[in-house]
Design a protein around this motif. Sequence first.
Motif, mmCIF file in Angstrom:
data_model
loop_
_atom_site.group_PDB
_atom_site.id
_atom_site.type_symbol
_atom_site.label_atom_id
_atom_site.label_comp_id
_atom_site.label_asym_id
_atom_site.label_seq_id
_atom_site.Cartn_x
_atom_site.Cartn_y
_atom_site.Cartn_z
ATOM 1 N N GLY A 153 0.880 -1.195 0.004
ATOM 2 C CA GLY A 153 -0.002 0.044 -0.062
ATOM 3 C C GLY A 153 0.971 1.221 0.104
ATOM 4 N N GLY A 154 0.280 2.342 -0.169
ATOM 5 C CA GLY A 154 0.950 3.585 -0.062
ATOM 6 C C GLY A 154 -0.033 4.563 -0.575
ATOM 7 N N LEU A 155 0.743 5.800 -0.870
ATOM 8 C CA LEU A 155 -0.088 7.198 -1.407
ATOM 9 C C LEU A 155 0.283 7.057 -3.053
ATOM 10 C CD1 LEU A 155 -1.474 9.676 -1.267
ATOM 11 C CD2 LEU A 155 0.808 10.985 -0.640
ATOM 12 N N VAL A 156 -0.841 7.288 -3.725
ATOM 13 C CA VAL A 156 -0.677 7.296 -5.305
ATOM 14 C C VAL A 156 -1.477 8.367 -5.755
ATOM 15 C CG1 VAL A 156 -2.332 5.537 -5.562
ATOM 16 C CG2 VAL A 156 -0.582 5.940 -7.240
ATOM 17 N N GLN A 157 -1.338 9.101 -6.781
ATOM 18 C CA GLN A 157 -1.965 10.102 -7.423
ATOM 19 C C GLN A 157 -3.096 9.382 -8.539
ATOM 20 O OE1 GLN A 157 0.341 12.746 -9.871
ATOM 21 N NE2 GLN A 157 0.927 13.824 -7.814
ATOM 22 N N PRO A 158 -4.072 9.774 -8.516
ATOM 23 C CA PRO A 158 -5.244 9.406 -9.522
ATOM 24 C C PRO A 158 -4.921 9.217 -10.822
ATOM 25 C CG PRO A 158 -6.410 11.148 -8.284
ATOM 26 C CD PRO A 158 -4.525 11.346 -7.869
ATOM 27 N N GLY A 159 -5.278 7.884 -11.183
ATOM 28 C CA GLY A 159 -4.628 7.340 -12.517
ATOM 29 C C GLY A 159 -3.538 6.522 -12.296
ATOM 30 N N GLY A 160 -2.935 6.499 -11.251
ATOM 31 C CA GLY A 160 -1.536 5.772 -10.903
ATOM 32 C C GLY A 160 -1.953 4.225 -10.619
ATOM 33 N N SER A 161 -0.775 3.576 -10.111
ATOM 34 C CA SER A 161 -0.841 2.305 -9.954
ATOM 35 C C SER A 161 -0.311 1.803 -8.727
ATOM 36 C CB SER A 161 -0.130 1.311 -11.102
ATOM 37 O OG SER A 161 -0.914 1.507 -12.437
ATOM 38 N N LEU A 162 -0.492 0.654 -8.172
ATOM 39 C CA LEU A 162 -0.206 -0.104 -6.896
ATOM 40 C C LEU A 162 -0.012 -1.518 -7.047
ATOM 41 C CD1 LEU A 162 -1.112 2.083 -3.803
ATOM 42 C CD2 LEU A 162 1.076 2.020 -4.731
ATOM 43 N N LYS A 163 0.731 -2.339 -6.509
ATOM 44 C CA LYS A 163 0.616 -3.856 -6.538
ATOM 45 C C LYS A 163 0.857 -4.235 -5.087
ATOM 46 C CE LYS A 163 2.489 -7.964 -8.670
ATOM 47 N NZ LYS A 163 3.665 -8.208 -9.626
ATOM 48 N N LEU A 164 -0.438 -4.577 -4.589
ATOM 49 C CA LEU A 164 -0.331 -5.389 -3.333
ATOM 50 C C LEU A 164 0.026 -6.667 -3.480
ATOM 51 C CD1 LEU A 164 -3.786 -3.744 -1.979
ATOM 52 C CD2 LEU A 164 -1.550 -2.681 -1.985
ATOM 53 N N SER A 165 0.564 -7.209 -2.184
ATOM 54 C CA SER A 165 0.842 -8.667 -2.174
ATOM 55 C C SER A 165 0.438 -9.272 -1.034
ATOM 56 C CB SER A 165 2.618 -8.932 -2.219
ATOM 57 O OG SER A 165 3.008 -8.496 -3.317
ATOM 58 N N CYS A 166 0.289 -10.500 -0.997
ATOM 59 C CA CYS A 166 -0.215 -11.194 0.238
ATOM 60 C C CYS A 166 0.364 -12.607 0.377
ATOM 61 C CB CYS A 166 -2.026 -11.299 0.162
ATOM 62 S SG CYS A 166 -2.288 -12.412 1.542
ATOM 63 N N VAL A 167 1.145 -12.630 1.515
ATOM 64 C CA VAL A 167 1.809 -13.876 1.665
ATOM 65 C C VAL A 167 1.356 -14.736 2.865
ATOM 66 C CG1 VAL A 167 3.956 -14.890 1.980
ATOM 67 C CG2 VAL A 167 4.077 -12.529 0.863
ATOM 68 N N PRO A 168 0.591 -15.653 2.658
ATOM 69 C CA PRO A 168 0.229 -16.891 3.802
ATOM 70 C C PRO A 168 1.445 -17.307 4.568
ATOM 71 C CG PRO A 168 -0.937 -17.282 1.817
ATOM 72 C CD PRO A 168 0.192 -16.480 1.575
ATOM 73 N N SER A 169 1.414 -17.715 5.732
ATOM 74 C CA SER A 169 2.368 -18.472 6.492
ATOM 75 C C SER A 169 2.443 -19.660 6.103
ATOM 76 C CB SER A 169 2.178 -18.164 8.083
ATOM 77 O OG SER A 169 0.752 -18.704 8.462
ATOM 78 N N ASN A 170 1.232 -20.096 5.614
ATOM 79 C CA ASN A 170 1.139 -21.618 5.409
ATOM 80 C C ASN A 170 1.037 -21.968 3.937
ATOM 81 O OD1 ASN A 170 0.833 -21.884 8.128
ATOM 82 N ND2 ASN A 170 -0.746 -23.267 8.219
ATOM 83 N N ARG A 171 1.576 -23.184 3.382
ATOM 84 C CA ARG A 171 1.301 -23.216 2.273
ATOM 85 C C ARG A 171 0.093 -23.524 1.539
ATOM 86 N NH1 ARG A 171 5.356 -22.307 -1.736
ATOM 87 N NH2 ARG A 171 4.595 -23.180 -3.867
ATOM 88 N N MET A 172 -0.365 -22.510 0.483
ATOM 89 C CA MET A 172 -1.613 -22.830 -0.166
ATOM 90 C C MET A 172 -1.880 -24.121 -0.622
ATOM 91 S SD MET A 172 -3.350 -19.793 1.055
ATOM 92 C CE MET A 172 -2.635 -20.483 2.516
ATOM 93 N N THR A 173 -3.308 -24.721 -0.691
ATOM 94 C CA THR A 173 -3.371 -25.751 -1.159
ATOM 95 C C THR A 173 -4.745 -25.643 -2.161
ATOM 96 O OG1 THR A 173 -5.167 -26.501 0.403
ATOM 97 C CG2 THR A 173 -2.849 -27.110 0.856
#
Length: 124
Positions: free
Chosen positions: A8-28
């Motif tokens: 997350g962060g501060l971005v101007q309108p029209g801009g882009s961000l990439k969020l990430s989600c890392v689980p502690s357990n291996r996803m199945t």
Amino acid sequence: VQLQASGGGLVQPGGSLKLSCVPSNRMTSSNLIGWFRQAPGKEREFVAAVRWNSGNIDYADSVKGRFTISRDNAKNTVHLQMNNLMPEDTAVYYCATSRLIWGARTQGHLYDYWGQGTLVTVSS
């Protein structure tokens, strides 16, 4: 399961961000990963979801064509690429996981595990 959301962060309108989600357990194959958001003074709302094995994907109408959810099997990570961001996208974004049926993907109250949230602010 613990989930670590970031990007997350501060971005101007029209801009882009990439969020990430890392689980502690291996996803199945049975895991469903969802992204939700909550803006100040508003209820939490569904943003996007992906089924880990099948790759089934769904988006809220408000983000279709602008956001892309993806999973990286090797890194056990789910991303949310957000393009053409608008001020109304300002919110705390949360990732969550559960072994729900696909039909329940938008029902946040049914998810078992949640990350801590990452703040996205879209402002000029």
